[in-house]
Design a protein around this motif. Structure first.
Motif, PDB file in Angstrom:
ATOM      1  N   ALA A   1     -71.344 -31.636  36.780  1.00  0.00           N
ATOM      2  CA  ALA A   1     -71.759 -32.014  38.135  1.00  0.00           C
ATOM      3  C   ALA A   1     -71.934 -33.508  38.291  1.00  0.00           C
ATOM      4  O   ALA A   1     -72.298 -33.970  39.372  1.00  0.00           O
ATOM      5  CB  ALA A   1     -73.077 -31.305  38.458  1.00  0.00           C
ATOM      6  N   ALA A   2     -71.706 -34.298  37.246  1.00  0.00           N
ATOM      7  CA  ALA A   2     -72.148 -35.694  37.339  1.00  0.00           C
ATOM      8  C   ALA A   2     -71.246 -36.742  36.719  1.00  0.00           C
ATOM      9  O   ALA A   2     -71.392 -37.922  37.032  1.00  0.00           O
ATOM     10  CB  ALA A   2     -73.538 -35.827  36.715  1.00  0.00           C
ATOM     11  N   MET A   3     -70.328 -36.377  35.824  1.00  0.00           N
ATOM     12  CA  MET A   3     -69.571 -37.466  35.168  1.00  0.00           C
ATOM     13  C   MET A   3     -68.080 -37.420  35.463  1.00  0.00           C
ATOM     14  O   MET A   3     -67.515 -38.367  35.998  1.00  0.00           O
ATOM     15  CB  MET A   3     -69.820 -37.441  33.653  1.00  0.00           C
ATOM     16  N   ASN A   4     -67.429 -36.310  35.087  1.00  0.00           N
ATOM     17  CA  ASN A   4     -65.971 -36.239  35.246  1.00  0.00           C
ATOM     18  C   ASN A   4     -65.630 -35.869  36.689  1.00  0.00           C
ATOM     19  O   ASN A   4     -66.021 -34.802  37.162  1.00  0.00           O
ATOM     20  CB  ASN A   4     -65.405 -35.215  34.260  1.00  0.00           C
ATOM     21  N   ILE A   5     -64.887 -36.737  37.344  1.00  0.00           N
ATOM     22  CA  ILE A   5     -64.699 -36.593  38.793  1.00  0.00           C
ATOM     23  C   ILE A   5     -63.701 -35.472  39.122  1.00  0.00           C
ATOM     24  O   ILE A   5     -64.001 -34.594  39.926  1.00  0.00           O
ATOM     25  CB  ILE A   5     -64.244 -37.945  39.396  1.00  0.00           C
TER      26      ILE A   5
ATOM     27  N   VAL B   1     -64.410 -36.195  25.029  1.00  0.00           N
ATOM     28  CA  VAL B   1     -64.798 -36.322  26.434  1.00  0.00           C
ATOM     29  C   VAL B   1     -66.319 -36.201  26.514  1.00  0.00           C
ATOM     30  O   VAL B   1     -66.918 -35.323  25.878  1.00  0.00           O
ATOM     31  CB  VAL B   1     -64.125 -35.226  27.291  1.00  0.00           C
ATOM     32  N   LEU B   2     -66.941 -37.089  27.259  1.00  0.00           N
ATOM     33  CA  LEU B   2     -68.377 -36.987  27.541  1.00  0.00           C
ATOM     34  C   LEU B   2     -68.525 -36.208  28.847  1.00  0.00           C
ATOM     35  O   LEU B   2     -67.752 -36.427  29.787  1.00  0.00           O
ATOM     36  CB  LEU B   2     -68.990 -38.387  27.731  1.00  0.00           C
ATOM     37  N   SER B   3     -69.506 -35.321  28.909  1.00  0.00           N
ATOM     38  CA  SER B   3     -69.648 -34.540  30.146  1.00  0.00           C
ATOM     39  C   SER B   3     -71.091 -34.145  30.374  1.00  0.00           C
ATOM     40  O   SER B   3     -71.899 -34.097  29.443  1.00  0.00           O
ATOM     41  CB  SER B   3     -68.755 -33.292  30.095  1.00  0.00           C
TER      42      SER B   3
ATOM     43  N   ASN C   1     -68.847 -48.512  27.409  1.00  0.00           N
ATOM     44  CA  ASN C   1     -68.489 -49.843  26.927  1.00  0.00           C
ATOM     45  C   ASN C   1     -67.883 -49.748  25.515  1.00  0.00           C
ATOM     46  O   ASN C   1     -68.447 -49.104  24.639  1.00  0.00           O
ATOM     47  CB  ASN C   1     -69.761 -50.714  26.903  1.00  0.00           C
ATOM     48  N   LYS C   2     -66.711 -50.421  25.346  1.00  0.00           N
ATOM     49  CA  LYS C   2     -65.985 -50.252  24.068  1.00  0.00           C
ATOM     50  C   LYS C   2     -66.714 -50.904  22.903  1.00  0.00           C
ATOM     51  O   LYS C   2     -66.627 -50.447  21.771  1.00  0.00           O
ATOM     52  CB  LYS C   2     -64.593 -50.851  24.204  1.00  0.00           C
ATOM     53  N   GLU C   3     -67.445 -51.996  23.186  1.00  0.00           N
ATOM     54  CA  GLU C   3     -68.063 -52.762  22.095  1.00  0.00           C
ATOM     55  C   GLU C   3     -69.348 -52.105  21.583  1.00  0.00           C
ATOM     56  O   GLU C   3     -69.545 -51.927  20.399  1.00  0.00           O
ATOM     57  CB  GLU C   3     -68.356 -54.150  22.654  1.00  0.00           C
TER      58      GLU C   3
ATOM     59  N   TYR D   1     -75.400 -28.021  42.104  1.00  0.00           N
ATOM     60  CA  TYR D   1     -76.632 -28.538  41.474  1.00  0.00           C
ATOM     61  C   TYR D   1     -77.715 -28.733  42.530  1.00  0.00           C
ATOM     62  O   TYR D   1     -78.836 -28.244  42.399  1.00  0.00           O
ATOM     63  CB  TYR D   1     -76.264 -29.857  40.807  1.00  0.00           C
ATOM     64  N   LYS D   2     -77.353 -29.425  43.593  1.00  0.00           N
ATOM     65  CA  LYS D   2     -78.384 -29.769  44.583  1.00  0.00           C
ATOM     66  C   LYS D   2     -78.761 -28.549  45.442  1.00  0.00           C
ATOM     67  O   LYS D   2     -79.909 -28.448  45.894  1.00  0.00           O
ATOM     68  CB  LYS D   2     -77.944 -30.981  45.386  1.00  0.00           C
ATOM     69  N   SER D   3     -77.835 -27.620  45.619  1.00  0.00           N
ATOM     70  CA  SER D   3     -78.190 -26.382  46.331  1.00  0.00           C
ATOM     71  C   SER D   3     -79.205 -25.590  45.521  1.00  0.00           C
ATOM     72  O   SER D   3     -80.170 -25.052  46.075  1.00  0.00           O
ATOM     73  CB  SER D   3     -76.967 -25.485  46.543  1.00  0.00           C
TER      74      SER D   3
HETATM   75  C1  LIG Z   1     -76.232 -34.330  38.721  1.00  0.00           C
HETATM   76  C2  LIG Z   1     -77.271 -35.221  39.132  1.00  0.00           C
HETATM   77  C3  LIG Z   1     -76.949 -36.664  39.094  1.00  0.00           C
HETATM   78  C4  LIG Z   1     -75.980 -37.063  40.142  1.00  0.00           C
HETATM   79  O1  LIG Z   1     -76.111 -36.744  41.282  1.00  0.00           O
HETATM   80  S1  LIG Z   1     -74.668 -37.971  39.569  1.00  0.00           S
HETATM   81  C5  LIG Z   1     -73.833 -38.535  40.949  1.00  0.00           C
HETATM   82  C6  LIG Z   1     -72.374 -38.523  40.823  1.00  0.00           C
HETATM   83  N1  LIG Z   1     -71.827 -39.140  39.639  1.00  0.00           N
HETATM   84  C7  LIG Z   1     -71.252 -40.357  39.638  1.00  0.00           C
HETATM   85  O2  LIG Z   1     -71.295 -41.118  40.583  1.00  0.00           O
HETATM   86  C8  LIG Z   1     -70.469 -40.745  38.401  1.00  0.00           C
HETATM   87  C9  LIG Z   1     -69.057 -40.202  38.478  1.00  0.00           C
HETATM   88  N2  LIG Z   1     -68.158 -40.809  37.518  1.00  0.00           N
HETATM   89  C10 LIG Z   1     -67.722 -42.081  37.626  1.00  0.00           C
HETATM   90  O3  LIG Z   1     -68.114 -42.830  38.495  1.00  0.00           O
HETATM   91  C11 LIG Z   1     -66.707 -42.547  36.614  1.00  0.00           C
HETATM   92  O4  LIG Z   1     -65.921 -41.512  36.154  1.00  0.00           O
HETATM   93  C12 LIG Z   1     -67.357 -43.271  35.382  1.00  0.00           C
HETATM   94  C13 LIG Z   1     -68.052 -42.270  34.473  1.00  0.00           C
HETATM   95  C14 LIG Z   1     -68.361 -44.339  35.838  1.00  0.00           C
HETATM   96  C15 LIG Z   1     -66.250 -43.960  34.579  1.00  0.00           C
HETATM   97  O5  LIG Z   1     -65.563 -44.762  35.481  1.00  0.00           O
HETATM   98  P1  LIG Z   1     -64.780 -46.092  35.057  1.00  0.00           P
HETATM   99  O6  LIG Z   1     -65.692 -47.024  34.347  1.00  0.00           O
HETATM  100  O7  LIG Z   1     -64.051 -46.569  36.256  1.00  0.00           O
HETATM  101  O8  LIG Z   1     -63.874 -45.501  33.971  1.00  0.00           O
HETATM  102  P2  LIG Z   1     -62.312 -45.219  33.879  1.00  0.00           P
HETATM  103  O9  LIG Z   1     -62.036 -43.876  34.451  1.00  0.00           O
HETATM  104  O10 LIG Z   1     -61.522 -46.391  34.353  1.00  0.00           O
HETATM  105  O11 LIG Z   1     -62.220 -45.166  32.295  1.00  0.00           O
HETATM  106  C16 LIG Z   1     -62.649 -46.250  31.478  1.00  0.00           C
HETATM  107  C17 LIG Z   1     -62.560 -45.784  30.045  1.00  0.00           C
HETATM  108  O12 LIG Z   1     -63.573 -44.794  29.816  1.00  0.00           O
HETATM  109  C18 LIG Z   1     -62.968 -43.577  29.393  1.00  0.00           C
HETATM  110  N3  LIG Z   1     -63.688 -42.460  30.009  1.00  0.00           N
HETATM  111  C19 LIG Z   1     -63.891 -42.254  31.329  1.00  0.00           C
HETATM  112  N4  LIG Z   1     -64.579 -41.121  31.512  1.00  0.00           N
HETATM  113  C20 LIG Z   1     -64.788 -40.606  30.275  1.00  0.00           C
HETATM  114  C21 LIG Z   1     -65.419 -39.439  29.801  1.00  0.00           C
HETATM  115  N5  LIG Z   1     -65.960 -38.550  30.657  1.00  0.00           N
HETATM  116  N6  LIG Z   1     -65.476 -39.220  28.486  1.00  0.00           N
HETATM  117  C22 LIG Z   1     -64.931 -40.087  27.612  1.00  0.00           C
HETATM  118  N7  LIG Z   1     -64.306 -41.216  27.993  1.00  0.00           N
HETATM  119  C23 LIG Z   1     -64.233 -41.456  29.306  1.00  0.00           C
HETATM  120  C24 LIG Z   1     -61.532 -43.655  29.894  1.00  0.00           C
HETATM  121  O13 LIG Z   1     -60.703 -42.830  29.131  1.00  0.00           O
HETATM  122  C25 LIG Z   1     -61.236 -45.118  29.706  1.00  0.00           C
HETATM  123  O14 LIG Z   1     -60.982 -45.363  28.342  1.00  0.00           O
HETATM  124  P3  LIG Z   1     -59.934 -46.477  27.866  1.00  0.00           P
HETATM  125  O15 LIG Z   1     -60.398 -47.781  28.456  1.00  0.00           O
HETATM  126  O16 LIG Z   1     -58.612 -46.073  28.423  1.00  0.00           O
HETATM  127  O17 LIG Z   1     -60.033 -46.424  26.380  1.00  0.00           O
END
Ligand SMILES: CCCC(=O)SCCNC(=O)CCNC(=O)[C@H](O)C(C)(C)COP(=O)(O)OP(=O)(O)OC[C@H]1O[C@@H](n2cnc3c(N)ncnc32)[C@H](O)[C@@H]1OP(=O)(O)O
Length: 300
Positions: free
Chosen positions: A142-146, A121-123, A111-113, A253-255
């Motif tokens: 494994a969890a943030m950058n697609i 980059v957050l990772s 969130n920008k605010e 990760y899950k393996s």
């Molecule tokens: C490992 C165990 C846990 C798990 O199993 S996790 C399961 C799998 N993980 C997930 O489902 C999350 C995967 N990632 C996502 O869903 C999305 O990338 C995420 C993080 C929600 C962001 O999506 P959206 O909100 O749609 O974002 P967007 O791509 O439209 O970008 C919006 C603004 O945020 C920025 N942003 C996105 N990812 C970033 C990053 N890694 N580091 C820094 N900035 C980042 C992006 O540049 C954009 O900025 P701006 O609005 O252009 O200023």
């Protein structure tokens, strides 16, 4: 450094206040109890007040009066936003994901605010103790950058190197993974891996040794690397495995957790404050280790 020893190390830091988004979960509350017992945190729990009060009474005994505060939130989204805001406003110094989807909490973080962006980059960085493997292995992301591009992968490596250094791995060996250990233009991951290696050689990626592409076996097994005749200081000795995309990372990760019975601690690095981020199905121990990792990873 073993994950259990991070718990001991975490107690040497000033006590952190942890804001937990959607804390209504038994494993989360067990980790809260274990952290309080270890003595390195206090908590603000966001979520359904009546459910949280009951779970805290069930799972957390002998709590000091300032150890836990419960703040009501009606939805997961509200809990995520309130917890992130608490960290943004410095009421808490660590954010923790509770029983909420990863994307929900990460959207609040971005969130920008009032989010926790830094311009970097957050990772996600996961540290594994794998049974019968002699050293910790870091896996990112494994969890943030697609589907990170080359520049994002470079920043993902820098975040992981920071975490590695914080847990005592001073010049980590980094393996950008692919399906093969040669550059194949039909496999973009191999081209990125080669470019990352050159960026490291030219000083664009510091404090680490990057060499790839490597396949998983020759990144972590000396025998496999020797068998294939790979000349590389990283092959067989990798500390950090950089996966080409989130699917590879998540499956790895899950393996490790489900097939290999590895212990894991995971955080999001690169934000204004460390963020504890495990899978909702991960054990209380892994949430405890993640909390300890979050505290130790702030030690720059
Ligand atoms: C490992 C165990 C846990 C798990 O199993 S996790 C399961 C799998 N993980 C997930 O489902 C999350 C995967 N990632 C996502 O869903 C999305 O990338 C995420 C993080 C929600 C962001 O999506 P959206 O909100 O749609 O974002 P967007 O791509 O439209 O970008 C919006 C603004 O945020 C920025 N942003 C996105 N990812 C970033 C990053 N890694 N580091 C820094 N900035 C980042 C992006 O540049 C954009 O900025 P701006 O609005 O252009 O200023």
């Amino acid at each position: 450094m073993k994950l259990q020893s991070l718990v001991t190390k975490a107690t040497q830091f000033p006590k952190a206040t942890v804001a937990v988004a959607a804390a209504e979960d038994e494993e989360v509350l067990k980790a809260v109890a274990q952290t309080l017992q270890a003595g390195f945190g206090r908590f603000i729990l966001y979520g359904d007040e009546s459910v949280l009060s009951r779970l805290v009474a069930e799972h957390v005994q002998d709590v000091g009066h300032d150890a836990i505060r419960i703040v009501h939130a009606s939805t997961n989204e509200e809990a995520a936003h309130m917890a992130v805001k608490a960290v943004h406003e410095k009421e808490a110094s660590v954010l923790m994901k509770g029983n909420v989807p990863t994307a929900t909490i990460l959207k609040a973080v971005l969130n920008k605010e009032y989010g926790l962006r830094t311009g970097r980059v957050l990772s996600h960085v996961a540290v594994f103790d794998v049974p019968n493997y002699e050293r910790p292995i870091l896996v990112t992301d494994a969890a943030m950058n697609i589907a990170p591009d080359l520049q994002q992968k470079a920043e993902i490596i820098m975040n992981a190197v920071q975490v590695a250094k914080a847990i005592g791995i001073h010049t980590p060996k980094v393996a950008p993974l692919a399906a093969v250990e040669v550059v194949n233009p039909a496999m973009p991951a191999t081209i990125d891996a080669a470019a990352l290696s050159l960026m490291n050689q030219r000083g664009q990626l510091k404090d680490c040794i990057v060499d790839g592409p490597l396949a998983l076996d020759n990144a972590i097994s000396v025998e496999s690397a020797q068998h294939k005749g790979i000349q590389s200081s990283v092959a067989g000795h990798a500390d950090i495995l950089v996966v080409p995309n989130i699917e590879t990372g998540n499956v790895l990760y899950k393996s490790l957790v489900y097939f290999a019975r590895a212990q894991v601690g995971g955080i999001i690095a690169g934000a204004k404050a460390p963020i504890v981020l495990t899978s909702r199905a991960d054990s209380a121990e892994s949430k405890l280790y993640s909390l300890a990792l979050a505290i130790c990873a702030t030690d720059k």
